[in-house]
Design an enzyme around this catalytic site. Structure first.
Site, PDB file in Angstrom:
ATOM      1  N   LYS A  20      -0.225   4.104  -4.704  1.00 32.68           N
ATOM      2  CA  LYS A  20       0.732   3.027  -5.577  1.00 32.68           C
ATOM      3  C   LYS A  20       1.131   2.744  -6.394  1.00 32.68           C
ATOM      4  O   LYS A  20       1.752   1.697  -6.691  1.00 32.68           O
ATOM      5  CB  LYS A  20      -0.183   1.664  -5.025  1.00 32.68           C
ATOM      6  CG  LYS A  20      -0.717   1.752  -3.704  1.00 32.68           C
ATOM      7  CD  LYS A  20      -2.038   1.054  -4.049  1.00 32.68           C
ATOM      8  CE  LYS A  20      -3.388   1.116  -3.146  1.00 32.68           C
ATOM      9  NZ  LYS A  20      -4.408   0.011  -3.020  1.00 32.68           N
ATOM     10  N   GLU A  64       0.861  -1.036  -0.262  1.00 30.79           N
ATOM     11  CA  GLU A  64       0.231  -0.128   0.307  1.00 30.79           C
ATOM     12  C   GLU A  64       0.842   1.422  -0.201  1.00 30.79           C
ATOM     13  O   GLU A  64       2.300   1.169   0.230  1.00 30.79           O
ATOM     14  CB  GLU A  64      -1.301  -0.412   0.786  1.00 30.79           C
ATOM     15  CG  GLU A  64      -2.223  -1.796   1.207  1.00 30.79           C
ATOM     16  CD  GLU A  64      -2.835  -1.606   2.189  1.00 30.79           C
ATOM     17  OE1 GLU A  64      -2.936  -0.770   3.078  1.00 30.79           O
ATOM     18  OE2 GLU A  64      -3.096  -2.470   3.094  1.00 30.79           O
ATOM     19  N   ARG A 104     -13.930  -7.003   0.738  1.00 30.57           N
ATOM     20  CA  ARG A 104     -11.636  -7.707   2.035  1.00 30.57           C
ATOM     21  C   ARG A 104     -12.212  -7.442   2.428  1.00 30.57           C
ATOM     22  O   ARG A 104     -12.670  -7.631   3.244  1.00 30.57           O
ATOM     23  CB  ARG A 104     -11.441  -6.191   0.906  1.00 30.57           C
ATOM     24  CG  ARG A 104     -12.111  -5.537  -0.492  1.00 30.57           C
ATOM     25  CD  ARG A 104     -10.789  -6.696  -1.107  1.00 30.57           C
ATOM     26  NE  ARG A 104      -9.590  -6.440  -0.710  1.00 30.57           N
ATOM     27  CZ  ARG A 104      -8.817  -6.022  -0.760  1.00 30.57           C
ATOM     28  NH1 ARG A 104      -8.634  -4.643  -1.990  1.00 30.57           N
ATOM     29  NH2 ARG A 104      -6.919  -5.974  -0.143  1.00 30.57           N
TER      30      ARG A 104
END
Length: 269
Positions: free
Chosen positions: A59, A3, A254
């Site tokens: 990212k 991340e 997630r």
DNA sequence: CCCCATGTTCGACA
DNA sequence: GTGTCGAACATGGG
């Protein structure tokens, strides 16, 4: 793994070779990470160029060679970059840039959700232009965060925080950390979060981005136990605030970890 | 063998 | 057109 902060750490890994000239390129041709790249052009074009710059946004990373060669790197789920001392390299080292010094700039990615880009241009390529402001930057305002929440009123706030056009750099553990600090239930719809709670969310969003860059992005130090971070990965973890068991369940597609008693805010219904 | 994975993208559907 | 959701991508680790 990567991340915002982990990507920042990886960005720095090639820096020791800044100013050096490329000797040769080796690629694992046909691999998914090159799906957008003309591999022949990359191999031919980069040779002889001087490594000039290493930047990151969210990212994504951009490495410049010479004045006109832009190499984009996204690490996906399992990507890493590092310097190796010599070329013969691992199975998943899909891109190896050998410098005149003998050092090898290496991009590794077993799972291949990562992505390489390559553009030769006098101007900055479109994929590196007009990017949304990072939450840790001065350009990132409370209004901007509000607009993000109002564009996705029905989605769980956890899912909204993961949208890269809105919150560049925020990933799964950071989203959980942000919501834990703001004491918001991750499944709460973004639209029902009230103005006062949004102020808190804005603050923790920026705080987690800054903390992560400072602690992990610099030297990949272990975060303090006062963060959710150290407790969230395994079953049986305890909330650093309440000392009660954390819960883990998929939210917004997630795996999400939260502290039920602590994160009781679910907005107006 | 099974299940899980710190990310993105695409197609279906409302 | 917009927003939301689930599957798919490819591989390794526990």
């Amino acid at each position: 793994m990567p991340e915002l902060a982990e990507v920042e750490y990886y960005r720095k890994q090639w820096l020791p070779c800044l100013g050096e000239k490329v000797a040769s390129i080796a690629v694992n041709r046909g691999k998914r990470v090159f799906r957008e790249v003309d591999v022949d052009a990359l191999c031919a074009g980069l040779s002889g160029q001087v490594f000039q710059a290493a930047e990151r946004h969210g990212k994504q990373m951009c490495f410049r060679f010479g004045q006109r060669h832009y190499l984009g790197v996204h690490l996906g789920m399992t990507g890493k970059i590092r310097i190796k001392e010599e070329y013969p390299s691992g199975k998943h080292d899909h891109l190896c840039i050998t410098m005149k010094s003998g050092k090898v700039l290496t991009f590794t990615d077993p799972r291949m959700f990562g992505r390489i880009r390559y553009t030769v241009s006098a101007s900055v390529p479109d994929w590196w232009q007009d990017l949304p402001p990072e939450p840790s930057s001065d350009a990132y305002t409370f209004d901007r965060m509000n607009r993000s929440l109002d564009r996705h009123t029905k989605a769980p706030i956890k899912a909204v925080l993961l949208i890269q056009d809105e919150f560049p750099g925020v990933g799964n553990w950071m989203a959980d950390e942000i919501l834990w600090r703001a004491r918001i239930y991750p499944g709460a719809s973004a639209g029902v979060i009230g103005p006062r709670k949004r102020r808190e969310l804005y603050r923790t969003l920026r705080e987690v981005c800054e903390d992560a860059l400072r602690v992990i992005g610099t030297n990949w130090n272990r975060p303090p136990d006062a963060w959710l971070f150290n407790h969230r990965w395994k079953d049986g973890g305890l909330c650093p605030e309440t000392k009660r068991p954390l819960r883990r369940e998929p939210i917004g597609g997630r795996t999400t970890c939260w502290s039920p008693k602590w994160q009781h805010y679910r907005g107006k219904s």
